[in-house]
Design a protein around this motif. Structure first.
Motif, PDB file in Angstrom:
ATOM      1  N   ILE A  23       0.830  -1.219   0.000  1.00 48.41           N
ATOM      2  CA  ILE A  23       0.000   0.000   0.000  1.00 48.41           C
ATOM      3  C   ILE A  23       0.867   1.273   0.000  1.00 48.41           C
ATOM      4  O   ILE A  23       0.374   2.361   0.263  1.00 48.41           O
ATOM      5  CB  ILE A  23      -0.971   0.023   1.209  1.00 48.41           C
ATOM      6  N   SER A  24       2.154   1.107  -0.301  1.00 52.76           N
ATOM      7  CA  SER A  24       3.044   2.277  -0.214  1.00 52.76           C
ATOM      8  C   SER A  24       2.739   3.315  -1.294  1.00 52.76           C
ATOM      9  O   SER A  24       2.289   2.981  -2.386  1.00 52.76           O
ATOM     10  CB  SER A  24       4.499   1.828  -0.296  1.00 52.76           C
ATOM     11  N   ILE A  25       2.971   4.570  -0.936  1.00 46.00           N
ATOM     12  CA  ILE A  25       2.768   5.697  -1.866  1.00 46.00           C
ATOM     13  C   ILE A  25       4.065   6.509  -1.859  1.00 46.00           C
ATOM     14  O   ILE A  25       4.458   7.011  -0.789  1.00 46.00           O
ATOM     15  CB  ILE A  25       1.583   6.601  -1.421  1.00 46.00           C
TER      16      ILE A  25
ATOM     17  N   MET B 175       6.216   3.580   2.448  1.00 47.78           N
ATOM     18  CA  MET B 175       5.368   2.673   3.233  1.00 47.78           C
ATOM     19  C   MET B 175       4.601   3.456   4.298  1.00 47.78           C
ATOM     20  O   MET B 175       3.415   3.224   4.540  1.00 47.78           O
ATOM     21  CB  MET B 175       6.223   1.588   3.887  1.00 47.78           C
TER      22      MET B 175
ATOM     23  N   LEU C  33       3.864   6.695   4.224  1.00 49.08           N
ATOM     24  CA  LEU C  33       2.861   7.566   3.592  1.00 49.08           C
ATOM     25  C   LEU C  33       1.639   6.746   3.179  1.00 49.08           C
ATOM     26  O   LEU C  33       0.504   7.193   3.350  1.00 49.08           O
ATOM     27  CB  LEU C  33       3.477   8.293   2.391  1.00 49.08           C
ATOM     28  N   GLY C  34       1.889   5.542   2.666  1.00 42.58           N
ATOM     29  CA  GLY C  34       0.790   4.656   2.295  1.00 42.58           C
ATOM     30  C   GLY C  34      -0.073   4.305   3.492  1.00 42.58           C
ATOM     31  O   GLY C  34      -1.302   4.333   3.417  1.00 42.58           O
ATOM     32  N   TYR C  35       0.595   4.001   4.605  1.00 41.47           N
ATOM     33  CA  TYR C  35      -0.147   3.652   5.827  1.00 41.47           C
ATOM     34  C   TYR C  35      -0.969   4.850   6.317  1.00 41.47           C
ATOM     35  O   TYR C  35      -2.166   4.720   6.589  1.00 41.47           O
ATOM     36  CB  TYR C  35       0.832   3.195   6.918  1.00 41.47           C
TER      37      TYR C  35
ATOM     38  N   HIS D  42      -1.928   7.440   4.694  1.00 42.34           N
ATOM     39  CA  HIS D  42      -2.984   7.765   3.733  1.00 42.34           C
ATOM     40  C   HIS D  42      -4.208   6.884   3.945  1.00 42.34           C
ATOM     41  O   HIS D  42      -5.343   7.334   3.850  1.00 42.34           O
ATOM     42  CB  HIS D  42      -2.462   7.624   2.303  1.00 42.34           C
ATOM     43  N   GLU D  43      -3.956   5.617   4.248  1.00 36.61           N
ATOM     44  CA  GLU D  43      -5.073   4.696   4.504  1.00 36.61           C
ATOM     45  C   GLU D  43      -5.855   5.100   5.750  1.00 36.61           C
ATOM     46  O   GLU D  43      -7.044   4.857   5.834  1.00 36.61           O
ATOM     47  CB  GLU D  43      -4.545   3.265   4.677  1.00 36.61           C
TER      48      GLU D  43
ATOM     49  N   TYR E 247      -5.094  -0.142  11.411  1.00 38.17           N
ATOM     50  CA  TYR E 247      -5.365   1.244  11.027  1.00 38.17           C
ATOM     51  C   TYR E 247      -6.016   2.069  12.137  1.00 38.17           C
ATOM     52  O   TYR E 247      -5.752   3.256  12.256  1.00 38.17           O
ATOM     53  CB  TYR E 247      -6.266   1.299   9.791  1.00 38.17           C
TER      54      TYR E 247
END
Lengths: 161, 157
Positions: free
Chosen positions: A56-58, B26, B28-30, B32-33, B121
């Motif tokens: 889920i990395s961005i 990783m 930023l993805g977390y 963002h979720e 989350y």
């Protein structure tokens, strides 16, 4: 203690994600030291967590690192910034341009030299030995020659008489 | 074999830059979720790295998993968001419709996903989830274990 049952109970997952109780976490920390299987399972869980996070990395936008750097520099006095002033930092960014002064007085009494100096020093050492041997050799040669000359002179004097 | 590889990786000195290079995407993805907004996520990423810098010397980066440490710090930063989410949360928040396409979450059952997302989350404890979905704590842990098994199996296949 049935280690396999303990691993299968799901308590490791709960602890890794920080959702277990304090008591469960403390127990796991103790058991981890005693049972390598638990340590191995924890390591595997951490790998799984990273795998999930990678999925889920961005990628951060450009300029984010600079924002982080300025945020850190604004928050903490330079001495407390971990590794920000190290060589890696200087290679990656023109951090040196912000540091106007060069440290001329080193705190350590030891000196760091480039590895190539090792061979230069070895060469100097070997050459020094060669010169020393040559000097001794020529000194002895010279002394022997002087003795022979002296002997010849004596013989010559005796001959003239 | 893997541990040897890990030891090799750990010979590289840890710094803010190595952590940023390896884990910023990783994180930023977390984030963002959790926050569901790119700009807010970036703001929290910034805050998280500021916290990392502040606490850098207090953490033994060589004897602990770096991602786990960063995630812990990010969760601390996100506490107000977690609290706000918890107060207005509906089960739909962790349903398939509300999460981005995720091959791991898609393979989980609703219960497994609810438990995994609730803990990962929304920073819920097993006790909180146990009360929330009216299931014993042991079952929550089992569901979490199953969720992790799905992640591992999906990765291996």
């Amino acid at each position: 203690m049935k280690v396999k049952e303990y691993i299968e109970s799901g308590v490791l997952e709960a602890c890794v994600l920080g959702s277990a109780s304090e008591e469960e976490t403390q127990r796991l920390l103790q058991l981890k030291k005693r049972y390598p299987e638990i340590q191995e399972a924890l390591f595997q869980l951490e790998v799984d967590m990273e795998t999930f996070a990678q999925h889920i990395s961005i990628p951060p936008p450009t300029g984010m690192l600079e924002k982080i750097e300025s945020g850190i520099n604004a928050l903490i006095i330079p001495e407390e910034i971990p590794h920000v002033t190290d060589r890696e930092s200087n290679n990656r960014h023109d951090y040196g341009s912000r540091n106007q002064f060069i440290e001329v007085e080193a705190e350590s009494s030891q000196m760091r030299v480039h590895k190539t100096w090792r061979w230069i020093m070895a060469g100097i050492f070997v050459l020094g030995k060669i010169f020393l041997i040559a000097a001794i050799y020529y000194f002895l040669e010279n002394r022997q020659a002087q003795e022979q000359i002296q002997q010849l002179k004596t013989e010559l004097k005796q001959y003239h008489k | 074999m893997v541990k040897h590889g890990e030891a090799l990786l750990q010979t590289k000195p840890v710094s803010i830059y190595t952590l940023y290079d390896s884990y910023s995407a990783m994180l930023l993805g977390y984030i963002h979720e959790v926050v569901k907004d790119q700009l807010v996520a970036e703001e929290y990423l910034l805050k998280t790295f500021n916290t990392v810098a502040k606490k850098f010397n207090d953490i033994n980066w060589y004897e602990s998993n770096n991602w786990a440490q960063l995630l812990r710090l990010a969760k601390i930063e996100l506490t107000p968001i977690h609290d706000a989410l918890r107060s207005c949360e509906t089960p739909a928040l962790v349903s398939k419709e509300h999460t981005i396409t995720n091959r791991y979450l898609d393979k989980m059952t609703d219960e497994q996903r609810l438990v995994f997302c609730g803990i990962y989350y929304s920073k819920k404890t097993t006790a909180q989830l146990s009360k929330e979905i009216n299931k014993p704590g042991e079952q929550i842990k089992t569901l979490l274990k199953e969720a992790f098994s799905i992640i591992r199996e999906s990765n291996e296949s």
